[in-house]
Scaffold this active site. Structure first.
Site, PDB file in Angstrom:
ATOM      1  N   LYS A 188      14.088 -23.289  17.560  1.00 52.86           N
ATOM      2  CA  LYS A 188      14.709 -24.432  18.244  1.00 52.86           C
ATOM      3  C   LYS A 188      13.674 -25.513  18.593  1.00 52.86           C
ATOM      4  O   LYS A 188      13.996 -26.708  18.568  1.00 52.86           O
ATOM      5  CB  LYS A 188      15.464 -23.964  19.488  1.00 52.86           C
ATOM      6  CG  LYS A 188      16.695 -23.107  19.172  1.00 52.86           C
ATOM      7  CD  LYS A 188      17.680 -23.793  18.234  1.00 52.86           C
ATOM      8  CE  LYS A 188      19.025 -23.082  18.156  1.00 52.86           C
ATOM      9  NZ  LYS A 188      19.955 -23.699  17.181  1.00 52.86           N
ATOM     10  N   TYR A 201      13.691 -17.313  18.258  1.00 52.95           N
ATOM     11  CA  TYR A 201      14.691 -18.349  18.534  1.00 52.95           C
ATOM     12  C   TYR A 201      14.037 -19.586  19.173  1.00 52.95           C
ATOM     13  O   TYR A 201      14.346 -20.725  18.809  1.00 52.95           O
ATOM     14  CB  TYR A 201      15.753 -17.753  19.454  1.00 52.95           C
ATOM     15  CG  TYR A 201      16.956 -18.615  19.737  1.00 52.95           C
ATOM     16  CD1 TYR A 201      17.893 -18.898  18.748  1.00 52.95           C
ATOM     17  CD2 TYR A 201      17.180 -19.127  21.015  1.00 52.95           C
ATOM     18  CE1 TYR A 201      19.011 -19.675  19.028  1.00 52.95           C
ATOM     19  CE2 TYR A 201      18.290 -19.895  21.305  1.00 52.95           C
ATOM     20  CZ  TYR A 201      19.208 -20.163  20.307  1.00 52.95           C
ATOM     21  OH  TYR A 201      20.314 -20.930  20.593  1.00 52.95           O
TER      22      TYR A 201
END
Ligand code: NAD
Length: 243
Positions: free
Chosen positions: A155, A151
């Site tokens: 991001k 993640y």
């Protein structure tokens, strides 16, 4: 007259959470909103909350679905003025235990999905020499987080993508910015175990979780004319977690 009167806005992952709150804010600003997401039952519920908003079933990872959905929106509603790349997932795991599928899914939805949608929608924006794109990043993409290598990478990728595309599209009248939320009260964070939740809460100077609306109002600002001279920026909305 509201700031997005007569504009068409698209929000991915818009059937719930931050996406739905954003769709409501953009509708309140006068835009006609199309929300894209995966689950049929949530579609009807989302549409009910958006005056003349329309829901579409579209997986942002699927290039053909993205192309077809963007074409349908442009034909049925008109040229897209605002795109919010909000669809996102987490599959948390420590690095040594992380499965290939967990890595691939998180990179695909958060980063590849943002690329698929931006490429499809920006074509029309460039032709009209006008548009605003807002990408949902995360503070985790800035500061990292144990158990979220997939993640955090996705991001951080969204932040790099935002800046690269902002430079590319600025001369063509299209602004591209990102919002990096901290710890927001949605289904995504509801599944965090109590211990991880308490550790995160201890890092928030304002002492509370953010609400989806806290993020949505900043997206609304970046989407509209009040942010007309703002591009390539990442606005952190996190109660002071990262400063
Ligand atoms: P959520 O899980 O409540 O909502 C995400 C939505 O995205 C869901 O409706 C889901 O069905 C949809 N989605 C997932 N995969 C999709 C796909 N392939 N195609 C289309 N739609 C898909 O999460 P949220 O908290 O509202 O998160 C919204 C965005 O904000 C995400 O990008 C997330 O990474 C980011 N974010 C959230 C937080 C937080 O604390 N909640 C913090 C930082 C960033």
């Amino acid at each position: 007259m509201a700031e997005l009167d007569g504009k068409i806005a698209v929000v991915t992952g818009g059937f719930r959470g931050i996406g739905l709150a954003t769709a409501k804010q953009l509708a309140a600003a006068g835009a006609r909103v199309a929300v894209l997401d995966l689950d049929e039952p949530e579609k009807t519920a989302a549409e009910k909350q958006l005056a003349d908003g329309v829901g579409f079933l579209c997986d942002v990872c699927d290039v053909e679905q993205v192309r077809a959905t963007v074409a349908t929106i442009e034909t049925e509603l008109g040229g897209i003025d605002v795109l919010v790349n909000n669809a996102g997932v987490t599959r948390d795991s420590l690095l040594l235990r992380m499965k290939d599928e967990e890595w691939d899914l998180v990179l695909n939805v958060n980063l590849r999905g943002t690329f698929n949608m931006t490429r499809a929608v920006s074509k029309g924006m460039v032709k009209r020499r006008s548009g605003s794109i807002v990408n949902l990043a995360s503070v985790v993409g800035v500061m990292g987080n144990a158990g979220q290598a997939n993640y955090a990478s996705a991001k951080a990728g969204v932040i790099g993508f935002t800046k690269a595309v902002a430079k590319e599209l600025a001369p063509r009248g299209v602004r591209v910015n990102a919002v990096a939320p901290g710890f927001i009260d949605t289904q995504m964070t509801a599944r965090l175990p109590g211990k991880a939740r308490n550790m995160l809460m201890a890092q928030i100077p304002m002492g509370t979780l953010g609400q989806p609306e806290d993020v949505a109002t900043v997206v609304r600002f970046l989407a509209g004319p009040a942010a007309g001279y703002v591009t390539g920026q990442v606005i952190v909305v996190d109660g002071g977690m990262v400063m």
